[in-house]
Design a protein around this motif. Structure first.
Motif, mmCIF file in Angstrom:
data_model
loop_
_atom_site.group_PDB
_atom_site.id
_atom_site.type_symbol
_atom_site.label_atom_id
_atom_site.label_comp_id
_atom_site.label_asym_id
_atom_site.label_seq_id
_atom_site.Cartn_x
_atom_site.Cartn_y
_atom_site.Cartn_z
ATOM 1 N N THR A 124 0.187 5.518 -6.349
ATOM 2 C CA THR A 124 -0.162 6.800 -5.746
ATOM 3 C C THR A 124 0.203 7.902 -6.740
ATOM 4 O O THR A 124 1.273 7.858 -7.348
ATOM 5 C CB THR A 124 0.532 7.002 -4.389
ATOM 6 O OG1 THR A 124 0.062 8.209 -3.780
ATOM 7 C CG2 THR A 124 2.052 7.070 -4.510
ATOM 8 N N GLN A 125 -0.692 8.863 -6.903
ATOM 9 C CA GLN A 125 -0.495 9.910 -7.897
ATOM 10 C C GLN A 125 0.415 11.004 -7.350
ATOM 11 O O GLN A 125 0.203 11.511 -6.241
ATOM 12 C CB GLN A 125 -1.847 10.529 -8.289
ATOM 13 C CG GLN A 125 -1.750 11.696 -9.252
ATOM 14 C CD GLN A 125 -1.347 11.282 -10.648
ATOM 15 O OE1 GLN A 125 -1.892 10.323 -11.200
ATOM 16 N NE2 GLN A 125 -0.401 12.005 -11.247
ATOM 17 N N VAL A 126 1.393 11.372 -8.153
ATOM 18 C CA VAL A 126 2.249 12.522 -7.865
ATOM 19 C C VAL A 126 2.077 13.513 -9.007
ATOM 20 O O VAL A 126 2.245 13.150 -10.174
ATOM 21 C CB VAL A 126 3.726 12.107 -7.737
ATOM 22 C CG1 VAL A 126 4.629 13.336 -7.665
ATOM 23 C CG2 VAL A 126 3.918 11.219 -6.516
ATOM 24 N N CYS B 292 5.650 2.872 1.171
ATOM 25 C CA CYS B 292 4.978 1.649 0.714
ATOM 26 C C CYS B 292 5.043 0.651 1.855
ATOM 27 O O CYS B 292 6.122 0.152 2.193
ATOM 28 C CB CYS B 292 5.656 1.107 -0.527
ATOM 29 S SG CYS B 292 5.046 -0.505 -1.072
ATOM 30 N N ALA B 293 3.897 0.392 2.460
ATOM 31 C CA ALA B 293 3.817 -0.543 3.568
ATOM 32 C C ALA B 293 3.450 -1.929 3.041
ATOM 33 O O ALA B 293 2.509 -2.063 2.258
ATOM 34 C CB ALA B 293 2.781 -0.068 4.575
ATOM 35 N N VAL B 294 4.192 -2.917 3.488
ATOM 36 C CA VAL B 294 4.007 -4.291 3.007
ATOM 37 C C VAL B 294 3.497 -5.169 4.142
ATOM 38 O O VAL B 294 4.032 -5.120 5.259
ATOM 39 C CB VAL B 294 5.332 -4.852 2.462
ATOM 40 C CG1 VAL B 294 5.144 -6.290 1.968
ATOM 41 C CG2 VAL B 294 5.859 -3.973 1.338
ATOM 42 N N SER B 295 2.495 -5.951 3.865
ATOM 43 C CA SER B 295 1.962 -6.865 4.864
ATOM 44 C C SER B 295 1.739 -8.240 4.242
ATOM 45 O O SER B 295 1.622 -8.375 3.016
ATOM 46 C CB SER B 295 0.642 -6.335 5.431
ATOM 47 O OG SER B 295 -0.326 -6.221 4.410
ATOM 48 N N GLY B 296 1.707 -9.244 5.106
ATOM 49 C CA GLY B 296 1.367 -10.583 4.659
ATOM 50 C C GLY B 296 2.515 -11.393 4.107
ATOM 51 O O GLY B 296 2.304 -12.490 3.596
ATOM 52 N N VAL C 81 0.846 -1.190 0.000
ATOM 53 C CA VAL C 81 0.000 0.000 0.000
ATOM 54 C C VAL C 81 0.880 1.238 0.000
ATOM 55 O O VAL C 81 1.621 1.492 0.959
ATOM 56 C CB VAL C 81 -0.938 0.023 1.223
ATOM 57 C CG1 VAL C 81 -1.788 1.287 1.205
ATOM 58 C CG2 VAL C 81 -1.823 -1.224 1.237
ATOM 59 N N GLU C 82 0.788 1.999 -1.101
ATOM 60 C CA GLU C 82 1.559 3.231 -1.210
ATOM 61 C C GLU C 82 0.796 4.402 -0.592
ATOM 62 O O GLU C 82 -0.442 4.407 -0.587
ATOM 63 C CB GLU C 82 1.852 3.577 -2.675
ATOM 64 C CG GLU C 82 2.656 2.565 -3.455
ATOM 65 C CD GLU C 82 1.782 1.673 -4.303
ATOM 66 O OE1 GLU C 82 2.270 1.122 -5.293
ATOM 67 O OE2 GLU C 82 0.582 1.527 -3.965
ATOM 68 N N SER C 83 1.555 5.374 -0.135
ATOM 69 C CA SER C 83 0.962 6.614 0.356
ATOM 70 C C SER C 83 1.978 7.736 0.186
ATOM 71 O O SER C 83 3.152 7.470 -0.098
ATOM 72 C CB SER C 83 0.550 6.478 1.831
ATOM 73 O OG SER C 83 1.675 6.174 2.633
#
Length: 124
Positions: free
Chosen positions: A118-120, A22-26, A5-7
């Protein structure tokens, strides 16, 4: 199931800075090479930066070298892209990607996991 998940995207003026996360899970984040790509409408996804499992090895594309920095925090399962001196041509959707190897390459076909982007947007 591995999720990325990017932010951190947004609108910034030329010359400004943003930091993408970018958070990574799982999955086992510390065993993934992590990279950032970007894409603009009508163009192929373009490689920007990669970092190895340990963070010891990093590579940035010529287009962002000297302005962008990639880093990771394995304790937080997060990879970052610090973007400085932004230019209008940096406007794109930015994606993080994970590869189950020590050190990633520039081909998007190599990657096992992708975020949603994620849009920049950099205004002149």
């Amino acid at each position: 199931q591995v999720q990325l998940v990017e932010s951190g995207g947004g609108l910034v003026q030329a010359g400004g800075s943003l930091r993408l996360s970018c958070a990574v899970s799982g999955g086992t984040f510390s065993r993934y090479a992590m990279s950032w790509f970007r894409q603009t409408p009508g163009k192929e996804r373009e490689f920007e930066a990669t970092i190895s499992w340990s963070g010891m090895n990093r590579y940035l594309a010529d287009s962002v070298k000297g302005r962008f920095t990639i880093s990771r925090d394995n304790a937080k399962n997060t990879v970052y892209l610090q973007m400085n001196s932004l230019k209008p041509e940096d406007t794109a959707v930015y994606y993080c990607a994970g590869d189950r190897t020590y050190y990633g390459g520039p081909g998007d076909y190599e990657y096992d996991y992708w975020g949603q982007g994620t849009q920049v947007t950099v205004s002149s």
